[in-house]
Design an enzyme around this catalytic site. Structure first.
Site, short mmCIF file in Angstrom:
data_model
loop_
_atom_site.label_atom_id
_atom_site.label_comp_id
_atom_site.label_asym_id
_atom_site.label_seq_id
_atom_site.Cartn_x
_atom_site.Cartn_y
_atom_site.Cartn_z
N SER A 129 0.83 -1.21 0.00
CA SER A 129 0.00 0.00 0.00
C SER A 129 0.86 1.25 0.00
O SER A 129 1.92 1.29 0.61
CB SER A 129 -0.90 0.03 1.24
OG SER A 129 -1.67 1.22 1.27
N LYS A 184 -4.49 -6.37 3.72
CA LYS A 184 -4.48 -5.27 2.75
C LYS A 184 -5.91 -4.92 2.33
O LYS A 184 -6.25 -3.75 2.14
CB LYS A 184 -3.64 -5.66 1.54
CG LYS A 184 -3.68 -4.66 0.36
CD LYS A 184 -3.23 -3.27 0.77
CE LYS A 184 -2.85 -2.41 -0.43
NZ LYS A 184 -3.86 -2.29 -1.47
N HIS A 187 -7.43 -2.94 5.05
CA HIS A 187 -6.82 -1.61 4.94
C HIS A 187 -7.57 -0.77 3.92
O HIS A 187 -7.93 0.39 4.16
CB HIS A 187 -5.35 -1.75 4.54
CG HIS A 187 -4.72 -0.49 4.02
ND1 HIS A 187 -4.98 -0.01 2.74
CD2 HIS A 187 -3.86 0.38 4.57
CE1 HIS A 187 -4.30 1.11 2.55
NE2 HIS A 187 -3.61 1.37 3.65
N ASN A 188 -7.84 -1.36 2.75
CA ASN A 188 -8.53 -0.61 1.70
C ASN A 188 -9.97 -0.29 2.07
O ASN A 188 -10.49 0.77 1.72
CB ASN A 188 -8.48 -1.40 0.39
CG ASN A 188 -7.12 -1.34 -0.27
OD1 ASN A 188 -6.12 -1.06 0.36
ND2 ASN A 188 -7.06 -1.64 -1.56
N GLU A 191 -9.75 2.57 4.25
CA GLU A 191 -9.44 3.71 3.38
C GLU A 191 -10.72 4.29 2.76
O GLU A 191 -10.93 5.51 2.74
CB GLU A 191 -8.49 3.25 2.28
CG GLU A 191 -8.11 4.28 1.24
CD GLU A 191 -7.26 3.67 0.15
OE1 GLU A 191 -7.57 3.89 -1.05
OE2 GLU A 191 -6.29 2.96 0.47
#
Length: 466
Positions: A129, A184, A187-188, A191
């Site tokens: 990222s 990940k 995480h997105n 986000e």
């Protein structure tokens, strides 16, 4: 180059090219190949002084031949079928000690499948990222795969990763199989939610307080000096201040309000449903992006029902505190989802380590993650809203969040993510909720049964007796 490199990289698009330069800059020789040979040649010729550490290959076989065994080849190709095709193409060229690393935005289920596929080489998947700038100068890296493969790659991955303020590299092993890509993905999802909440607060300033973009920019800049210090708040100040080179007016005023997405936020929402892990802030953010694409319908809705009733008078201090509270609630949901995944998939996800990896390099990097890492280290299984530090912060911010959400409802300003966060919190702070009514309904029409509060073994209501 006298010594053959043991590292290789396939796919010299924006991210792949940046990552290859980062690796070379950190002192690691690397062989590179792109399906279009002219791209490889152009990349090598533009690498400047780093070109001496980069070996360009014309064909896939040339790439493998240019490397010394045991090889480690990083794939930077589009997620999905392209990864499977590349793995199949590499299969006859590599040996059992060679390692292929999928560093794209893969769905973690695909990574699990590939890890178990029985390739004639070793395989691992890592989440990367930080966008192009992160790939070039230091991303956050969430690695999955066998511990021995992580140990082999750790010196490289830690060398190219971003550094937190204490100097710690933002790269760590998340677990086996698709664990890295799962982290990940979450995480997105966070986000998406972080961006949506910032957009909602921007919308209140623009539409509720009639502030122009140049007036909004210094507000975000000021917030970025405090608790909300983060990459996303920093760039929000920058984009609000930017001028359109064509018209000279605010750049934001010229951008169509329809947000794109590549699917990782949607994957997070879908997987949360499978895990039974409530992440309403992320789900609301995904919904909001989908609604943003319905421009014609939204215009028809405004024509039919009219614009927002009247300006909303909301103090900027309330907006800041609401955003702080919303951010804590969102991250609490994300970490709770990862705990559910660890239990479901048998991963030993290290929650404090994840928070530390996210402190720099990635899109959601923020000062708040230092405090989250400390709270998770104290009790990794505790929801963040129950940690003393964040409980105190929420007590300060929740009254403002309530006022902001109420103002949005009263003045017709859509605040889906902030509203969802507040509703989730109110359910989480209520010892006796309202699901007793739902259980009674389910038993009434389907005899699904229920548990009694007094512990008696009478699993049905009186309606079942008739």
């Amino acid at each position: 180059m006298a010594v053959k490199p043991q590292l290789g990289l396939i796919g010299l698009g924006t991210m792949g090219a940046a990552l290859a330069l980062n690796i070379a800059e950190k002192g690691f020789p690397i062989a590179v190949w792109n399906r279009t040979a002219s791209v490889t040649r152009r990349f090598h010729s533009a690498a400047g002084a780093l070109a001496e550490r980069i070996v360009p290959a014309e064909t896939l076989a040339d790439l493998v031949a240019a490397m010394a065994a045991p090889r480690a080849i990083i794939l930077m190709v589009p997620a999905g079928e392209a990864v499977d095709a590349q793995l199949s193409a590499l299969a006859p060229l590599l040996g059992p000690q060679d390692l292929v690393i999928d560093a794209g935005n893969a769905n973690f289920h695909d990574t699990d499948r590939r890890a178990a596929a029985g390739w004639p080489f070793r395989f691992m998947g890592i989440g990367v990222s930080g966008g192009e700038a992160g790939a070039r100068h230091g991303p956050a890296i969430m690695a999955g795969g066998k511990p021995e493969d992580w140990a082999r790659m750790a010196p490289v991955l830690r060398a190219i990763a971003a550094r937190a303020e204490d100097g710690t590299p933002c790269a760590d092993h998340m677990g086996e199989g698709g664990a890295g890509h799962f982290v990940k993905m979450v995480h997105n999802g966070i986000e998406y939610a972080d961006m949506q909440m910032i957009a909602e607060v921007y919308g209140i300033m623009r539409d509720g307080l009639a502030m122009a973009a140049p007036e909004i920019a210094p507000v975000f800049a000021r917030w970025n000096e405090g608790v909300l210090r983060s990459y996303l708040v920093e760039i929000s100040a920058a984009v609000a201040a930017a001028r359109d080179p064509v018209t000279g007016g605010p750049m934001l005023d010229m951008i169509v309000d329809a947000a794109g997405q590549k699917g990782t936020g949607r994957w997070t929402a879908i997987e949360a449903q499978h895990l039974g892990a409530p992440i309403p802030v992320i789900e609301a953010a995904v919904m909001a992006r989908n609604v943003s694409a319905r421009r014609a319908e939204r215009a028809a809705g405004e024509a039919l029902y009219g614009p927002a009733p009247e300006p909303a008078v909301v103090p900027l201090e309330d907006l800041e505190q609401a955003l702080i509270a919303g951010k804590i609630l969102c991250y609490a949901q994300g970490f709770a989802m990862m705990r559910a995944a660890a239990e479901s998939f048998g991963w030993a996800l290290d929650m404090p380590a994840i928070a530390r990896v996210w402190r720099a390099g990635c899109i959601i990097r923020s000062a708040m993650l230092n405090d989250m890492a400390e709270a998770l280290a104290e009790d990794p299984g505790r929801n963040l809203i129950l940690a003393p530090f964040f409980a105190n912060t929420l007590r300060r911010g929740l009254p403002a969040l309530r006022r902001v959400v109420a103002a949005g409802a009263l003045h017709g300003l859509g605040l889906p993510a902030l509203s969802a966060g507040l509703a989730w919190f109110d359910m989480m702070r209520t010892a006796r909720g309202t699901a007793d009514m739902i259980q009674a309904q389910r038993d009434y029409f389907g005899l699904h049964g229920f548990q009694r509060r007094d512990g008696l073994d009478r699993p049905h209501g009186p309606w079942a007796e008739g």
